[in-house]
Design a protein around this motif. Sequence first.
Motif, PDB file in Angstrom:
ATOM      1  N   UNK A 171      26.291  19.180 -31.039  1.00  0.00           N
ATOM      2  CA  UNK A 171      25.618  18.072 -30.355  1.00  0.00           C
ATOM      3  C   UNK A 171      26.314  16.744 -30.624  1.00  0.00           C
ATOM      4  N   UNK A 172      26.803  16.555 -31.846  1.00  0.00           N
ATOM      5  CA  UNK A 172      27.547  15.327 -32.135  1.00  0.00           C
ATOM      6  C   UNK A 172      28.837  15.274 -31.329  1.00  0.00           C
ATOM      7  N   UNK A 173      29.480  16.424 -31.148  1.00  0.00           N
ATOM      8  CA  UNK A 173      30.691  16.456 -30.337  1.00  0.00           C
ATOM      9  C   UNK A 173      30.383  16.061 -28.898  1.00  0.00           C
ATOM     10  N   UNK A 174      29.255  16.542 -28.381  1.00  0.00           N
ATOM     11  CA  UNK A 174      28.863  16.176 -27.018  1.00  0.00           C
ATOM     12  C   UNK A 174      28.555  14.685 -26.914  1.00  0.00           C
ATOM     13  N   UNK A 175      27.904  14.139 -27.923  1.00  0.00           N
ATOM     14  CA  UNK A 175      27.652  12.694 -27.947  1.00  0.00           C
ATOM     15  C   UNK A 175      28.965  11.916 -27.974  1.00  0.00           C
ATOM     16  N   UNK A 176      29.898  12.399 -28.783  1.00  0.00           N
ATOM     17  CA  UNK A 176      31.202  11.738 -28.900  1.00  0.00           C
ATOM     18  C   UNK A 176      31.904  11.720 -27.538  1.00  0.00           C
ATOM     19  N   UNK A 177      31.888  12.844 -26.853  1.00  0.00           N
ATOM     20  CA  UNK A 177      32.524  12.931 -25.533  1.00  0.00           C
ATOM     21  C   UNK A 177      31.827  12.005 -24.545  1.00  0.00           C
ATOM     22  N   UNK A 178      30.517  11.972 -24.603  1.00  0.00           N
ATOM     23  CA  UNK A 178      29.711  11.127 -23.725  1.00  0.00           C
ATOM     24  C   UNK A 178      30.107   9.650 -23.871  1.00  0.00           C
ATOM     25  N   UNK A 179      30.181   9.185 -25.119  1.00  0.00           N
ATOM     26  CA  UNK A 179      30.564   7.798 -25.379  1.00  0.00           C
ATOM     27  C   UNK A 179      32.017   7.564 -24.982  1.00  0.00           C
ATOM     28  N   UNK A 180      32.886   8.485 -25.356  1.00  0.00           N
ATOM     29  CA  UNK A 180      34.314   8.326 -25.079  1.00  0.00           C
ATOM     30  C   UNK A 180      34.603   8.245 -23.586  1.00  0.00           C
ATOM     31  N   UNK A 181      33.894   9.044 -22.786  1.00  0.00           N
ATOM     32  CA  UNK A 181      34.106   9.024 -21.339  1.00  0.00           C
ATOM     33  C   UNK A 181      33.740   7.668 -20.746  1.00  0.00           C
ATOM     34  N   UNK A 182      32.667   7.066 -21.255  1.00  0.00           N
ATOM     35  CA  UNK A 182      32.276   5.738 -20.764  1.00  0.00           C
ATOM     36  C   UNK A 182      33.329   4.703 -21.125  1.00  0.00           C
ATOM     37  N   UNK A 183      33.866   4.808 -22.329  1.00  0.00           N
ATOM     38  CA  UNK A 183      34.899   3.856 -22.751  1.00  0.00           C
ATOM     39  C   UNK A 183      36.166   4.047 -21.932  1.00  0.00           C
ATOM     40  N   UNK A 184      36.570   5.292 -21.723  1.00  0.00           N
ATOM     41  CA  UNK A 184      37.784   5.554 -20.936  1.00  0.00           C
ATOM     42  C   UNK A 184      37.621   5.063 -19.502  1.00  0.00           C
ATOM     43  N   UNK A 185      36.419   5.225 -18.946  1.00  0.00           N
ATOM     44  CA  UNK A 185      36.188   4.725 -17.587  1.00  0.00           C
ATOM     45  C   UNK A 185      36.329   3.216 -17.541  1.00  0.00           C
ATOM     46  N   UNK A 186      35.828   2.555 -18.599  1.00  0.00           N
ATOM     47  CA  UNK A 186      35.957   1.107 -18.662  1.00  0.00           C
ATOM     48  C   UNK A 186      37.394   0.649 -18.790  1.00  0.00           C
ATOM     49  N   UNK A 187      38.175   1.378 -19.568  1.00  0.00           N
ATOM     50  CA  UNK A 187      39.598   1.047 -19.712  1.00  0.00           C
ATOM     51  C   UNK A 187      40.314   1.257 -18.377  1.00  0.00           C
ATOM     52  N   UNK A 188      40.021   2.373 -17.714  1.00  0.00           N
ATOM     53  CA  UNK A 188      40.654   2.673 -16.437  1.00  0.00           C
ATOM     54  C   UNK A 188      40.313   1.656 -15.363  1.00  0.00           C
ATOM     55  N   UNK A 189      39.100   1.092 -15.427  1.00  0.00           N
ATOM     56  CA  UNK A 189      38.665   0.104 -14.434  1.00  0.00           C
ATOM     57  C   UNK A 189      39.090  -1.312 -14.799  1.00  0.00           C
ATOM     58  N   UNK A 190      39.706  -1.472 -15.954  1.00  0.00           N
ATOM     59  CA  UNK A 190      40.119  -2.802 -16.389  1.00  0.00           C
ATOM     60  C   UNK A 190      39.005  -3.611 -17.022  1.00  0.00           C
TER      61      UNK A 190
END
Length: 203
Positions: free
Chosen positions: A126-145
């Motif tokens: 479950x912690x791994x899933x939380x980590x992925x969840x947060x990381x995906x939001x951050x990566x989307x933000x980086x990709x969008x500038x």
Amino acid sequence: MSKAERTQETRERILTAACAVIAEVGFEKIRMRMVAERAQVSTALLHYHFETREKLFDEAMRHSFQQTGTELERDAGAVPAAVTLARIVHSMLPTDAELRQDWKLWQELWVRALRDPSAHELTLDLYEQLHVWVAEAIRRGIGAGEFAPCDVDAVSTLVLALCDGFGIRLMLADPRLTVAAAEAAIWGTIAPALGTPPAFPAL
């Protein structure tokens, strides 16, 4: 309603009831009969779906986790990444009655994970899933500038650690801490790495 749909509806009703009962009395005191009564099903039907209370607890944790994730993902692509990340932070704190119940389940899981290998494995998953969840939001933000390039894994780990720490104090009703203060502190800590304003975004 088809047989498969009725089966799924019953299963979800049992899991919802299990989450409530476990949060109220704790895993050590829970009895299958208590969950059956809350879900308004027979004990035999409950055992048909979940053979043991350990299996029921594991599935209840996953159910609770997935329900929160489903709610937040509905319009994630239609709002800025900062808002998505802020909503994730908000959902990982005991900010309302439903999330306080989720937190009680997490606290039960932490205790079990220290002694039970199956619970330990579930917790890490479950912690791994939380980590992925947060990381995906951050990566989307980086990709969008929206966010500056950063060590995504490190920032994601920091977000989880901060939410756990502040969440415990909020569950204890620490008079020196409010939800708003916790959210502001978490965002203020990660904002420099993200290159974003330090104020917690409006949800």
